[in-house]
Scaffold this active site. Structure first.
Site, PDB file in Angstrom:
ATOM      1  N   GLY A  72       0.657  -1.042   0.003  1.00 16.97           N
ATOM      2  CA  GLY A  72      -0.303   0.096   0.120  1.00 16.97           C
ATOM      3  C   GLY A  72       0.840   1.132  -0.088  1.00 16.97           C
ATOM      4  O   GLY A  72       0.257   2.357   0.871  1.00 16.97           O
ATOM      5  N   ALA A  73       1.501   1.265  -0.528  1.00 15.48           N
ATOM      6  CA  ALA A  73       2.549   2.483  -0.486  1.00 15.48           C
ATOM      7  C   ALA A  73       2.555   3.313  -1.673  1.00 15.48           C
ATOM      8  O   ALA A  73       3.063   4.117  -1.743  1.00 15.48           O
ATOM      9  CB  ALA A  73       4.155   1.419  -0.634  1.00 15.48           C
ATOM     10  N   ASN A  74       1.066   3.525  -2.251  1.00 17.47           N
ATOM     11  CA  ASN A  74       1.489   4.632  -3.296  1.00 17.47           C
ATOM     12  C   ASN A  74       1.080   5.861  -2.751  1.00 17.47           C
ATOM     13  O   ASN A  74       0.856   7.128  -3.447  1.00 17.47           O
ATOM     14  CB  ASN A  74       0.311   4.017  -4.662  1.00 17.47           C
ATOM     15  CG  ASN A  74      -0.763   3.563  -4.141  1.00 17.47           C
ATOM     16  OD1 ASN A  74      -1.367   2.573  -3.504  1.00 17.47           O
ATOM     17  ND2 ASN A  74      -2.001   4.451  -4.699  1.00 17.47           N
ATOM     18  N   THR A  75       0.216   5.615  -1.287  1.00 12.78           N
ATOM     19  CA  THR A  75      -0.826   7.169  -1.200  1.00 12.78           C
ATOM     20  C   THR A  75       0.081   6.702   0.515  1.00 12.78           C
ATOM     21  O   THR A  75       0.047   6.266   0.908  1.00 12.78           O
ATOM     22  CB  THR A  75      -1.978   6.662  -1.216  1.00 12.78           C
ATOM     23  OG1 THR A  75      -2.589   8.338  -0.993  1.00 12.78           O
ATOM     24  CG2 THR A  75      -2.781   5.957  -0.618  1.00 12.78           C
TER      25      THR A  75
ATOM     26  N   GLY B 174       1.731   4.617   3.717  1.00  8.00           N
ATOM     27  CA  GLY B 174       2.955   3.848   3.250  1.00  8.00           C
ATOM     28  C   GLY B 174       3.402   4.461   2.164  1.00  8.00           C
ATOM     29  O   GLY B 174       4.943   3.918   2.563  1.00  8.00           O
TER      30      GLY B 174
ATOM     31  N   SER C 171      -3.730  -0.445  14.310  1.00 11.12           N
ATOM     32  CA  SER C 171      -5.051   1.102  14.351  1.00 11.12           C
ATOM     33  C   SER C 171      -5.578   0.918  16.055  1.00 11.12           C
ATOM     34  O   SER C 171      -5.524  -0.230  16.508  1.00 11.12           O
ATOM     35  CB  SER C 171      -6.111   1.260  13.283  1.00 11.12           C
ATOM     36  OG  SER C 171      -6.601   1.526  13.717  1.00 11.12           O
TER      37      SER C 171
ATOM     38  N   TYR D 291     -13.876  -3.756  11.006  1.00 13.33           N
ATOM     39  CA  TYR D 291     -12.840  -3.014  10.998  1.00 13.33           C
ATOM     40  C   TYR D 291     -11.878  -3.599  12.630  1.00 13.33           C
ATOM     41  O   TYR D 291     -10.792  -3.813  12.432  1.00 13.33           O
ATOM     42  CB  TYR D 291     -12.800  -1.091  11.065  1.00 13.33           C
ATOM     43  CG  TYR D 291     -11.506  -0.781  11.036  1.00 13.33           C
ATOM     44  CD1 TYR D 291     -10.928  -0.886   9.844  1.00 13.33           C
ATOM     45  CD2 TYR D 291     -11.176  -0.030  12.206  1.00 13.33           C
ATOM     46  CE1 TYR D 291      -9.157  -0.149   9.827  1.00 13.33           C
ATOM     47  CE2 TYR D 291      -9.554   0.565  12.054  1.00 13.33           C
ATOM     48  CZ  TYR D 291      -9.206   0.699  10.752  1.00 13.33           C
ATOM     49  OH  TYR D 291      -7.470   0.933  10.727  1.00 13.33           O
TER      50      TYR D 291
END
Length: 300
Positions: free
Chosen positions: A22-25, A28, A146, A172
């Site tokens: 999840g490193a595009n935004t 991450g 979280s 969640y």
């Protein structure tokens, strides 16, 4: 350097390979950026390859992009095979990607989306890559949980996929509690090997895109209050980065913001809920996760 742990405290990462999901935004991206700027070779493991390439172009350093959809076990297996071929050794596996408060949906394999993506996808990826970390001194598996692991959170073994009734918040909470239980049980299994450790982190309340699936009635108020109640993604990424790089970190620890209620602040060692430390539930969750994913680990 400041006494509070910050980006300047990240040690030299030259020669290290880091996989960040999840490193595009958001968190991450900031995690990947800071690791690359310290010299690591960073692989952005992302669902949308085009967005991953755009993110990589904004990072200074040695960065590659790997397709990975954590909501598909076929995609997880394919990504793991690619990563194993490209990287005989991996120093850091950062299980960062996640979805939050989504409407009721299922993964490609029929799992409730939040549990399937946040926990089972990362469980499978870790198991498939772990032998690439085991003999690497200082290697770490960092899983992002979280504060939501405390809210309406339990592992509902009788209805893991929320088929009888569905609660966005409850699902969640289950997924984020599972992240912690996975970390603690993984560390127990890694301990005899003495090289790789498992650590958890949480970002506090960070201003990222994760809140986009919140109920519509909440989105506008949250957007207005965000500057007052949240911290920037770069700050939210610091607990993960400390868990991944601080030489003082030990396996089985949990890092989060040190401010009031762990909402904001510089990263410190924090404590998770009593429920997260239930060893019987941890072991049962591990067994169920192996059965659901078909992935077994090289540590028992």
């Amino acid at each position: 350097m400041s006494g509070k742990w910050n980006e300047q405290h990240i040690p030299d990462q030259r020669g290290r390979v880091a996989v960040v999901t999840g490193a595009n935004t958001g968190l991450g991206f900031e995690t990947a950026r800071m690791l690359a700027e310290r010299g690591a070779r960073v692989i952005l493991a992302v669902r949308d390859v085009e967005k991953g390439k755009q993110a990589a172009a904004r990072i200074t350093g040695d960065v590659a992009v790997q397709a990975l959809d954590l909501a598909s076990l076929d995609s997880v297996r394919s990504a793991a095979a690619d990563l194993r071929t490209a990287h005989p050794r991996i120093d850091l596996l950062i299980n960062n990607a996640g979805v939050m408060y989504t409407p009721k949906q299922t993964t490609a394999d029929g799992f409730e989306l939040q549990f399937g993506t946040n926990h089972l996808g990362h469980f499978a990826l870790t198991g498939l890559l772990l032998d690439r970390l085991l003999d690497v001194p200082g290697s770490r598996v960092v899983t992002v949980s979280s504060a939501g692991h405390r809210i309406r959170a339990a592992i509902h073994f009788d209805d893991l996929n929320w088929e009888r009734s569905y609660s966005r918040m409850g699902a969640y909470g289950q997924a984020k509690l599972a992240n912690l239980m996975f970390t603690y049980e993984l560390q127990r299994r890694l301990a005899p090997h003495g090289t790789t450790v498992a650590v958890a982190a949480h970002p506090g309340v960070s201003n990222t895109e994760l809140i986009r699936n919140s109920p519509a009635v909440l989105r506008a108020p949250v957007a207005r209050l965000a500057p007052l109640l949240t911290q920037k993604a770069a700050m939210g990424a610091l607990p993960t980065l400390r868990a991944a790089t601080d030489p003082a970190v030990r396996g089985g620890q949990y890092y989060g913001p040190g401010g009031r209620l762990e909402v904001r602040g510089y990263p410190e060692l924090v404590e998770s809920s009593a429920a997260s430390h239930d060893r019987d539930v941890q072991q049962r969750l591990w067994t169920v996760s192996e059965e659901l994913t078909g992935v077994t680990f090289p540590v028992r």
